[in-house]
Structures are given as C-alpha cells and as structure tokens.
Design an enzyme around this catalytic site. Structure first.
Site, mmCIF file in Angstrom:
data_model
loop_
_atom_site.group_PDB
_atom_site.id
_atom_site.type_symbol
_atom_site.label_atom_id
_atom_site.label_comp_id
_atom_site.label_asym_id
_atom_site.label_seq_id
_atom_site.Cartn_x
_atom_site.Cartn_y
_atom_site.Cartn_z
ATOM 1 N N LYS A 53 0.808 14.333 1.017
ATOM 2 C CA LYS A 53 -0.549 14.626 0.541
ATOM 3 C C LYS A 53 -0.741 16.111 0.260
ATOM 4 C CE LYS A 53 -2.508 10.585 2.872
ATOM 5 N NZ LYS A 53 -3.008 9.821 1.701
ATOM 6 N N HIS A 96 0.806 -1.223 0.000
ATOM 7 C CA HIS A 96 0.000 0.000 0.000
ATOM 8 C C HIS A 96 0.838 1.271 0.000
ATOM 9 C CE1 HIS A 96 -4.156 -1.455 0.493
ATOM 10 N NE2 HIS A 96 -3.625 -2.454 1.156
ATOM 11 N N THR A 141 -8.746 6.460 -1.893
ATOM 12 C CA THR A 141 -10.137 6.050 -2.054
ATOM 13 C C THR A 141 -11.076 7.223 -1.784
ATOM 14 O OG1 THR A 141 -10.139 5.214 0.225
ATOM 15 C CG2 THR A 141 -9.803 3.605 -1.540
ATOM 16 N N LYS A 143 -14.878 8.263 -3.394
ATOM 17 C CA LYS A 143 -16.080 8.581 -2.618
ATOM 18 C C LYS A 143 -16.612 9.958 -2.999
ATOM 19 C CE LYS A 143 -13.960 5.907 1.032
ATOM 20 N NZ LYS A 143 -13.040 6.009 2.185
ATOM 21 N N LYS A 174 -8.387 14.018 4.383
ATOM 22 C CA LYS A 174 -7.545 12.825 4.348
ATOM 23 C C LYS A 174 -6.537 12.924 5.484
ATOM 24 C CE LYS A 174 -6.426 13.752 0.091
ATOM 25 N NZ LYS A 174 -6.598 12.477 -0.554
ATOM 26 N N ARG A 175 -5.864 11.837 5.748
ATOM 27 C CA ARG A 175 -4.821 11.839 6.768
ATOM 28 C C ARG A 175 -3.822 12.948 6.483
ATOM 29 N NH1 ARG A 175 -0.169 8.630 6.615
ATOM 30 N NH2 ARG A 175 -1.040 7.594 4.783
#
Length: 800
Positions: free
Chosen positions: A546, A352, A648, A652, A540-541
C-alpha cells in the site's frame, strides 16, 4: 415506527425491567444499555414481521461466510436506518441525556482487520436495505482487532474488549448449538453395500450462535449476522472432585480460545493450528445450521441449491467445500456425485487478492491432524480433479501440480474453491483481468463462463449520510432526497459544477469538518494543525504494497525543499496517517515507527512546521474513519499497480469530496472512468509497465543513483537525523537482505509521485478549480454504492 409517546413508554418499561427505575434515574451507561436493548427488541420484532411475510418455500436466501465483519458502531446506524434518530434524540434530551454522548459509548465491533471485513458489513447492510433475505456468518471474537497505542514511536497492541458494552446488541441462542469435531481417527467401512464413516477419539467443541440484527435504510427486511462462540460441551467433574481444579478447567479454556481473538499470530505452529480451528468452526457450524433450517422448510437436502446460495468471502471459509460434502454424504446419506453436484450449484467464491503469496495454504500434516475426515474428502476432490487435468493438459505436470488442490505438501484453499464453485469473481475490473490472465489463468481457460467481475461498493449512507450530515443536508437542498435511496442521483450535482456559490459552500462544509478533526488531533496527539492547510490523508491497513513508505519519503523530500527554499511559494499541508499493522508484521511496524519519527522531527522544526505537519492518529477503526473521511481533501491510493484488488477507502473518500491521488490500480481505474483524468491526480507505472520493468531487471539502486533528491531522502533514513536510524527500511529498498529489493517499486515511482504532488499543490492554490474537482468526485461516486454491488451479486451469481 413508534410515536414519540410510545418510545418514551417503551424506554421507561425497558429501564424498569433492566434497572428497576425510570429512564431519567439511570446513569449514562445504563441509559445507553436501555436504548440499545429497546432497539434490539424493535429489530427482532421487525424481523419477525418480515420473515412472516416471506414464504421460505419460494424465496432463495444468501448465506455470506466471512472470517471478518468490521461492523463498527451500531446505535447511530440503526436509528438512522429506522428513521428514528430525530425522535430518540428529542426523547433522550427531555429525559436529561445527550444522544451524542451515548454514541460515544457505543463500541466499534472490531470483528475485522480492514477492507475485507468492512466490505462484508457494507454488503449485509445493502442486502437488507434492498429487502433481500441474507444471513452473515462469522465468529464472536471476544477480543476483536486490537487497540493500538503508539508508545515511544512503536505500535503496541492491547486487547479490544468490545463485548463489555457491545454484547447488548447480541441475542444468544444457546439451545441451537452445534457440535464441531477436531482431531481423532476416522474409520470407513461398508455395511450391506452402504458406505459408512465414523470419527472417534476427537475433541468436541460446541458452537453457540449469537444473533446481531442488521437494519437497512427504509427497508422492510431485518437480516442477521450470526456470530459463533466456542464452548466445551461439558465439565470434567471427576477431575474437579479429585482436587485437580486447574485440569478440570483446562479443556474448557482450550475450547473457548477458538473464539477468543481475531487472527491470532500464526508465525508459530500453535497459532496456525488455532487459525485452522477458527475457520473450521465457522464453516461447520454455519453449514449445519443452514442445512437444519433448509430441511425444516423443505424436508430434503437434494434441492438445497434451489433455495440457498452460500458465498465464500476470500479463502478463509474455503472449508465450505469439503464440509458441505461431509454433511451431505456422512449425515444425509448422499453419494459422492450427487453431493458434489449440489456443492457446485450452491457455492460461489470471491477472491480478494492478486498476491499469490497471500492465497491461503495449510501444511498437509497439520490439516490431517486437526481435520482427518475433511482431509480424506479433500484428497478425493484432488484425485478426481487431477483426472480431469490429466485429460485437459496431458503431460503438463507442472501446470497440473500448480492447479491441484494438494501439492508440495500443502492444501491450497483457493484451488479448493476453484475446483468446486459455480462462480468465481474479482472485485474490480483490473483485479478480475489479473485473475483471468495470470493467477487463475489455467482455470479460466478451462471454464471462462465461471469467472466474472463485481466491483466493490460501500454502504454510502453510513459514510456520507451519517458521517457527514451537514454535506448530506446541503446536497438535499440542491438535488432533493432521491440520492438517499439511489446513489446514482448524486450525478444531478454536476449541474452546479460552475456555480461558485455552491463551490464556496462545499468548501465551508469541508472546513468545518476539518476543524472537528483538528480538535480531535489536538486532544489525542497534542499536535495543533491548521484547518486552512491542505488535509492529505492516507488511511488503510499498513502493508508494504500500500506504500505508506512512498508517502513518507515524499514528505522528507518536501521537508528538504522547504528547508532549502524557505521563501518559495508552498501550499501548507497536513499529512494524516492512520493504520494498524498486523501484530507479527515487523516491517509494517517499522514503517509506523518511521512515520512517528518523521512527525516528531518535522513538527518540531521552527522553519518547516508552519508549512508541513505530519500526524499519525492511533487506533484506526470505523468510528475514527467516520471522523477523518469527511475532513479529507486528498485521498492517497498509491499502491503499486497490480497489487490492490480494489480498495473501498478510495470510494468513501471520493463520495465525501476528496480528490484521489493514485496509481492505476484496483478501483482507481474505475474512478478514472467516472471522473476523468482532469479530476484526479494520476502517477506511476501501469500494470504492464511494472511487469516490463521486472522482466528487464529492476535495480532500485539505479533510480537512487540518478536522482540526487531521492538519494538524499534515503540518506536521512540511516543518518540518525530523525532521532533514530531506520537501516532495515533502507535495506529493504536497496538490498536483498529481506527478500527482493524494493518489491513494490517504491523508488521506481518516486519521481513521478513528487511530480503529482506538485500538481496537487497547484490545483489546491486555485479554490475554484479544486472545488470543481471535489464536486465532480461527489457527483460521480454513485456507481460505487454497495447497493449496485449486491444487486449484481444477486442477479449474476446468487440468482436470487
């Protein structure tokens, strides 16, 4: 499914059993427990009916090992999947209860940190929905992912006692506990030619299973998630009798701490030791239970691979490899070669991460201290692997060391999986290509047939049908209900792409969802946002790769633009952040502090706050995502190309009509394949361009020097204008003080990101154009269903 009268009767019977009174006499919290208890018992009965109908001697089952299962809330999900929500709503209303208030009491089972755990839960839902026999394994963390509070702009962590109400969903099986051994010494000898091994002076811990039943939409199957809790086998009565009360309880406390907290901080040796114990407890207890069940059905372990597919979800459960070897050899008497062959045929592995520094490693001394028998097996795996590598790459000692399971004083968990598992998969096309061409290149070249891709998917019935019921109802009125079972049927929506009336109704639904979120923000943050503004969302985290920081820098750029040109046409925007930073990740917490400071600064500016609002919504969790995602219009997926494995959240948001603003990273590449570049906002360097810039020599200062607007924004970080200085963040971008300067190329992509945000404004100013983009994203999201993903796993990897 029961009739309405039967449900009324069973609810009252359950209420009398639990509280000695009728349902109508209970409190709201008691009514919640009554409803959940009945649903758990209904699921247990349905599971028995399903398992009785399946012959275990002919059916292969998948066992999904994951340190994380971010389940979220269960009450609404189970009622929806059972087709019982309407009936329960009516019954509860007649008994004097509002089901929405019971939903509010349902805790998030926060047994995960982010996408990894949510993906595991999505897959277990979809496996059940497709009537595929599956069992998930994880740990019954007493305190899941922490509750986040922002205090004076700084993330503060508080315990998340989800079991206080969430335990109602769990069914304990105390009589099926398994012993787990830590530490001690290992003795090996031969007895009449037979190899023998014994572990002595070890610490014994019991792993007690708790079952959480998993329902699937319209399915016959009910699967289960088994959560292990650590207990001490006995009690030190002699110490207690001597009056040493604290000492008598100490060992029990030390055992139970193993399942106390999800991901304890590991920036010290005790934290590392605890994490290793957690991983071994999960793996050993799960494999012991799998083998016990298998032997009960088949009488031998020799055919294990014919009936069991054990899947390793990221490197945390990589100890499956040596532990299965230990059980097959030490407990069931197999020789090495036979045991190894069974392991190879039984175990598969999903990677991952494309970040080599995130591939888990353990120091040899700690590993051997805690798991002496496992360490001996790993050493033998490493020795035999090196024999193969020496033959394959003679004289290339650097490559052999890189591929070895043990090297440089470390045990490498990813290499342990690569050495054994029959299949290794990535989670997006781009991610898999990077694994094959870069991180795992040497293993791929040796055996390319072992590698494949399965792009991630989402449990869309939770994220669309349950989270956005008004949109779901409207879609059903347009294209029928077939998409409830087959997400690909959403493509039928494309025939309405030029229907202005449909686009207007979609916009109206989005507006009402935005109003709901605006009300929540007003209540929780005390910030009043305009639901007519563009809702630009990044949830998100919190991690540097990111690039929430890129988003914040662009917001400061917009602030300057509005401040300097107050009369310029500008689409009003509300920027919404939600994220948790790992407790020990200081830079991520500083970025949260920066977002909070920018929010206070901009929202209090009399000139700017009518055009820009910034909100950080604290305590991000599944149930909060279910509120934010239906209201989102722009989905920010802006990681530097080559770092996000898949994502993901992008899926969504897409299925709820948000338009992606993103780089060509992770599954964004496949979203582009579905919707085309005219229906998303692309920016930034590609993977090849990122690599080329590193090769040329990346100098962040060059980008600042050539861009006055960027230089001005960086200056705002250190000037104190935001109420405090953010010198460390600026230094991380411009200097090597914290390692490589700007390691995720935030400054290199800044100019193109601002260009893309201008394109967003132009598109949003044209409601028909933006409406078409939104509709297209909904219509093309079907391929990202977890149903598609698990069926690919079942066919190509698990051979179900």
């Amino acid at each position: 499914m029961y009739s309405k009268n039967e449900i009324i009767r069973k609810l009252n019977e359950t209420s009398i059993r639990l509280y000695s009174c009728a349902l109508c006499e209970t409190t709201e919290k008691q009514a919640y427990k009554v409803v959940c208890t009945l649903l758990r018992e209904m699921l247990a009965m349905k599971r028995k009916e399903y398992t009785d109908s399946v012959d275990p001697k002919t059916k292969k089952q998948v066992y999904y090992m994951s340190m994380e299962f971010l389940v979220g809330t269960s009450l609404r999900n189970n009622l929806f999947n059972l087709g019982a929500e309407k009936t329960f709503r009516e019954v509860l209303e007649e008994e004097g209860f509002d089901i929405e208030k019971l939903y509010d009491l349902d805790p998030d089972a926060g047994l995960g940190n982010g996408g990894l755990g949510r993906l595991a839960s999505c897959y277990l839902d979809s496996l059940t929905g497709n009537d595929l026999p599956a069992t998930g394994f994880s740990i019954r963390y007493e305190f899941g992912i922490f509750k986040q509070k922002i205090i004076d702009g700084w993330q503060t962590e508080f315990p998340d006692n989800w079991l206080e109400r969430g335990e109602v969903w769990l069914q304990p099986r105390n009589d099926e506990s398994y012993e787990i051994k830590f530490g001690g010494r290992v003795s090996e000898w031969y007895d009449n030619g037979a190899f023998r091994v014994a572990q002595t002076d070890y610490q014994s811990v019991l792993a007690v299973p708790y079952d959480m039943y998993i329902s699937g939409y319209g399915a016959k199957a009910v699967n289960k998630l088994v959560l292990w809790s650590a207990k001490l086998p006995g009690f030190d009565m002699p110490a207690f009798s001597r009056g040493e009360y604290i000492r008598s309880l100490e060992q029990n406390t030390m055992a139970e701490v193993i399942s106390k907290v999800l991901y304890p901080a590991d920036n010290h040796v005790e934290g590392k030791r605890l994490r290793l114990k957690q991983q071994y407890l999960l793996v050993s207890a799960s494999l012991q239970s799998i083998l016990a069940s298998h032997i009960k059905q088949h009488g031998t372990v020799e055919n294990l691979a014919d009936y069991a597919a054990v899947h390793i979800n990221d490197t945390h459960p990589a100890l499956c490899v040596p532990e299965l070897m230990r059980l097959l050899m030490d407990e069931h008497g197999l020789g090495w070669d036979q045991a190894w062959q069974i392991c190879q045929k039984t175990l598969s592995y999903t990677n991952h991460t494309v970040m080599s520094e995130a591939l888990e490693r353990w120091s040899e001394w700690l590993f051997s201290e805690q798991l002496p028998r496992i360490y001996a097996i790993v050493k033998e795996i490493d020795r035999r692997l090196k024999e193969v590598l020496y033959a394959s790459f003679p004289g290339d000692f650097g490559k052999i060391n890189y591929m070895a399971v043990i090297g440089d004083g470390e045990v490498r968990m990813a290499n342990l999986c690569l050495a054994c598992c029959h299949t290794i998969n990535g989670v997006s096309k781009l991610h898999t290509e990077i694994l094959q061409n870069s991180i795992f290149r040497d293993y791929y070249q040796m055996e390319p047939s072992r590698f494949c891709n399965v792009t991630n998917g989402i449990a869309y019935r939770r994220w669309l049908c349950q989270s956005n019921p008004e949109l779901t109802s409207f879609l059903s009125s347009l294209i029928g209900d077939s998409f409830l079972k087959d997400a690909n049927a959403l493509s039928e929506l494309l025939r309405y792409q030029s229907d202005v009336g449909v686009l207007e109704q979609l916009a109206d639904i989005k507006y009402r969802n935005k109003c709901r979120l605006a009300d929540y923000i007003a209540e929780k943050n005390g910030i009043h946002v305009d639901p007519r503004s563009l809702f630009d969302v990044q949830i998100k985290r919190l991690h540097e790769y990111k690039r929430q920081l890129l988003n914040v820098l662009e917001i400061l750029y917009l602030y300057r633009r509005v401040k300097n040109h107050p009369n310029e046409d500008f689409v009003p925007r509300t920027f919404i952040f939600a994220a948790k930073a790992s407790a020990g990740y200081d830079m991520a917490k500083q970025i949260i502090s920066l977002i909070s400071a920018v929010s206070d600064f901009i929202n209090s500016d009399p000139v700017v706050h009518e055009k820009i609002k910034v909100v950080f919504v604290e305590d991000y969790r599944v149930s909060l995502a279910e509120l934010i995602i239906p209201a989102a219009e722009i989905s920010q997926q802006i990681s530097v190309a080559g770092k996000e494995a898949s994502g993901t959240g992008n899926m969504k948001l897409m299925i709820n009509g948000a338009v992606t603003l993103g780089t060509l990273d992770g599954a964004n590449v496949e979203i582009l394949e579905q919707v085309g570049k005219e229906n998303m906002f692309l920016f930034g360097m590609t993977v090849d361009e990122v690599e080329a810039l590193w090769q040329r020599g990346y100098s962040p200062q060059d980008f600042v020097s050539s861009d006055p607007a960027l230089a001005d924004v960086i200056g705002m970080l250190t000037s104190g204008i935001l109420g405090k200085r953010f010198d460390d963040i600026a230094a991380s971008l411009l200097t090597n003080r914290f390692g490589t300067a700007d390691p995720y190329m935030t400054l290199a992509d800044f100019a193109d990101y601002t260009r893309a945000q201008k394109d967003v404004g132009k598109a949003y100013a044209d409601p028909v154009r933006f409406g078409k983009m939104s509709l297209c994203n909904i219509a093309k999201a079907g391929i990202f269903s977890a149903d598609r993903s698990v069926l690919e796993y079942a066919d190509r990897i698990w051979k179900l």
